[in-house]
Design an enzyme around this catalytic site. Sequence first.
Site, PDB file in Angstrom:
ATOM      1  N   SER A  56       0.871  -1.170   0.000  1.00  0.00           N
ATOM      2  CA  SER A  56       0.000   0.000   0.000  1.00  0.00           C
ATOM      3  C   SER A  56       0.909   1.221   0.000  1.00  0.00           C
ATOM      4  O   SER A  56       1.813   1.321   0.830  1.00  0.00           O
ATOM      5  CB  SER A  56      -0.897  -0.013   1.240  1.00  0.00           C
ATOM      6  OG  SER A  56      -1.867   1.006   1.138  1.00  0.00           O
ATOM      7  N   GLU A  57       0.718   2.129  -0.947  1.00  0.00           N
ATOM      8  CA  GLU A  57       1.715   3.178  -1.172  1.00  0.00           C
ATOM      9  C   GLU A  57       1.845   4.136  -0.003  1.00  0.00           C
ATOM     10  O   GLU A  57       2.823   4.871   0.096  1.00  0.00           O
ATOM     11  CB  GLU A  57       1.440   3.938  -2.480  1.00  0.00           C
ATOM     12  CG  GLU A  57       0.150   4.725  -2.512  1.00  0.00           C
ATOM     13  CD  GLU A  57      -0.985   3.944  -3.148  1.00  0.00           C
ATOM     14  OE1 GLU A  57      -0.996   2.692  -3.004  1.00  0.00           O
ATOM     15  OE2 GLU A  57      -1.866   4.565  -3.762  1.00  0.00           O
ATOM     16  N   ASN A  58       0.879   4.130   0.918  1.00  0.00           N
ATOM     17  CA  ASN A  58       1.025   4.985   2.091  1.00  0.00           C
ATOM     18  C   ASN A  58       1.926   4.372   3.157  1.00  0.00           C
ATOM     19  O   ASN A  58       2.142   4.987   4.193  1.00  0.00           O
ATOM     20  CB  ASN A  58      -0.338   5.353   2.681  1.00  0.00           C
ATOM     21  CG  ASN A  58      -1.109   4.140   3.148  1.00  0.00           C
ATOM     22  OD1 ASN A  58      -1.057   3.098   2.501  1.00  0.00           O
ATOM     23  ND2 ASN A  58      -1.803   4.264   4.250  1.00  0.00           N
ATOM     24  N   GLY A  59       2.460   3.160   2.899  1.00  0.00           N
ATOM     25  CA  GLY A  59       3.498   2.687   3.799  1.00  0.00           C
ATOM     26  C   GLY A  59       3.403   1.281   4.336  1.00  0.00           C
ATOM     27  O   GLY A  59       3.903   1.011   5.429  1.00  0.00           O
TER      28      GLY A  59
ATOM     29  N   SER B  57       8.467   3.986   0.114  1.00  0.00           N
ATOM     30  CA  SER B  57       7.365   3.361  -0.614  1.00  0.00           C
ATOM     31  C   SER B  57       7.580   3.475  -2.124  1.00  0.00           C
ATOM     32  O   SER B  57       7.377   2.514  -2.870  1.00  0.00           O
ATOM     33  CB  SER B  57       6.046   4.042  -0.231  1.00  0.00           C
ATOM     34  OG  SER B  57       4.963   3.422  -0.872  1.00  0.00           O
TER      35      SER B  57
END
Lengths: 213, 213, 221, 221
Positions: free
Chosen positions: A49-52, A91
Amino acid sequence: MTINIPIKDIIAKKAAAELFDGAVVNLGIGLPELVANYIPEDVEVILQSENGILGMGPHVTDPAVDHNCFNAGGKCVSLKPGSMLFDTTTSFMFIRGGHVDIAILGALQVDQTGSLASHEIPGKFIPGMGGAMDLAAGAKKLIVATSHTQKGQPKLLEKITFPATAINCVDTIVTELCVIDIVDGRFVVREMSADISKKELEELTAAPLMFNL
Amino acid sequence: MTINIPIKDIIAKKAAAELFDGAVVNLGIGLPELVANYIPEDVEVILQSENGILGMGPHVTDPAVDHNCFNAGGKCVSLKPGSMLFDTTTSFMFIRGGHVDIAILGALQVDQTGSLASHEIPGKFIPGMGGAMDLAAGAKKLIVATSHTQKGQPKLLEKITFPATAINCVDTIVTELCVIDIVDGRFVVREMSADISKKELEELTAAPLMFNL
Amino acid sequence: MRSKITAYEEIVKSIEDGMQIMIGGFLADGTPELLIDAVIESGAKNLTIIGNDTGVPGRGISRLIDTDQVARVITSHVGLNPRTIEKAIAGTLDLQLVPQGTLAEQIRCAGAGLGGALTPTGLGTKVAEGKRQIEVQGKTYLLEEPLHADLALLKSAMSDEFGNSFYEGTCKNFNIVMAYAADTVIVECDQLLEIGDLNPNTVETSGILVDHLIKGAKCDY
Amino acid sequence: MRSKITAYEEIVKSIEDGMQIMIGGFLADGTPELLIDAVIESGAKNLTIIGNDTGVPGRGISRLIDTDQVARVITSHVGLNPRTIEKAIAGTLDLQLVPQGTLAEQIRCAGAGLGGALTPTGLGTKVAEGKRQIEVQGKTYLLEEPLHADLALLKSAMSDEFGNSFYEGTCKNFNIVMAYAADTVIVECDQLLEIGDLNPNTVETSGILVDHLIKGAKCDY
């Protein structure tokens, strides 16, 4: 007997069948998120998930659980054993550096050159590209999961007319009607729904189709 | 009565007097390392070590203590309360990004334009620049701590002849004989040892001196 | 090491018209709500806000959009904040959309003393318009310039008094990198610790980057 | 998640003549000595080694310099290894010296899909020779190109079987960034854990980057 399964879920299930065991996968917000519900039992993927998050688990409804872990759509999620949490620069090292095997994104339009429009209808819909442009540029394989048409109008075109999210990036398109690979600038149909003929599929698609069924 | 203090320690003590309370300081390997021994009691500095420490404490001789913490010279060190450990990319974000207030480096040669040669005598001495070039380019203030001469030959020149470690970067030079600021491409003597005359200092320096004592 | 603890009133006073402000968070997850309160209370106008997104209605950067204090937003996504889109379409807000990975690298470059990022992201799209393209090792990249701010407002899970900070879960997001890229950095922490209470291996922002620190309340905005 | 544990013999077999190999560590602090044993045992020749330095006599990369397996070294500092300097001056070793911060960014660029770093470091020095200079926002920068490897050999304090790793103290150094920049990544760990035993907040290398894992002995080289 037919059961009325929502089109979104038909698409998500077909997209899930494109995943392979051990793959690192990023699912875009919206329709692609549903893919997580249909991953085959014998396939284990690692969701980024690109938020971390690497190793994201299912949504949790009890906010007391993993309170500080959300997905990129803002929903509270769990973590699988062996996961990692990180910041945005890290990320996108994963994403841009080719360490994500498969990204699945939605589409407004997609064309036979592999160009994707997913983030803007000028003057009307301007949510921003978020991480989609980086995912399109960096993921090893880009799958577009989308309804075949929008209000009867084809979304699969010779050339996109909305602003590009990325050019020459899409590898595979999954719709409720078929699975298409983009090969040398052409749509090649690899799988087709039994409910439809080649001619009908061609009528719903605004670009030439080759068939490799 | 005079006590024979090694020249290196005289230089280190004078360099330490250039530090200010709260400063983030990187001390180069060799002579600059000694500066840590002479920091005034009312001045607290935060020592950065480019191999991954902010808040480095004194050397420890017992390797069982903080076994995994070494300084950039390979010596086992302690950590002060409130320290941080990090990798090399982060280390040089601190250094190159201007987050280190003062770097103190040694020199083979230094000139009145603020150019420094510290890492190479062609064909003879090629240890490599390590972090010195980044420190010179990135630290807010660059202090050179060096003996005034080497085997009687001046190290403070009009123009360096050895390969440059950095150009136009040095702010201040501390030697056993004086403290010099570089102002508009000139050596300006701010402090001088009582044991030497202006004329003698000029004879030991291969560039014009201005005096602002 | 000097304590960075600062009174709320001091922080309010320090916020000025026209500032360029970075705000940590991702859909308000990891956004310092008390510091957003301070910006609102300051009444500062004509702000430029840099953040991953503009929050969700009632939370995070969204609250500054609502008070009309923001003239310009540099962000990657505003899809969950309809008010931002409305204002941008109406022309009352200058909305600059940047790919998320590019935004992170632009901020990192400013914080790391680098002259810009060379990224393939955005090639062939509107993002590439007016930008230099550089070829390296046979591939083409966009040159994206560094992005610096006057002020960064960050939210940590734990900070010691010097400002050493740790961000939990998915709250790391833009908080870690923004700490390097602003003239003044203010951290709001959930939990305030004494110096020495954080393991040096787990510090994610060094106190040397932090100018002011304030304890926030765990809140349910 | 698949276990990456690999037998020592398999690792030895995988090392080939002419490989470009990144090795973590700083003066052998954080260098995988068992994996260096494997390189020696492989007998592979004509290697290019990328590392911060070439270790100290008898430890780390130094051991490969001594066996004459290395044709080229890309590094920032060799001052504590007299043998490297001797061989470089004698012309039997191609020594390419790179500023430490530049080396780190070149590796990061390769690992992050970026086309190179724009750095002020080395301007006006021999380092700048033959390189492009790019002006951004009124300042001049050197364009330093990405640096990739066939193999990265890393040393962790703790890894789980999937390869998620944590590096302690000053052993983080180049280990963290190199994990992103090689086709094959092998980690030697001091302590081997089960999947789920590492706190997700403290993982510094994700197992997705790791191909092979082996438990090393805490050694006193």
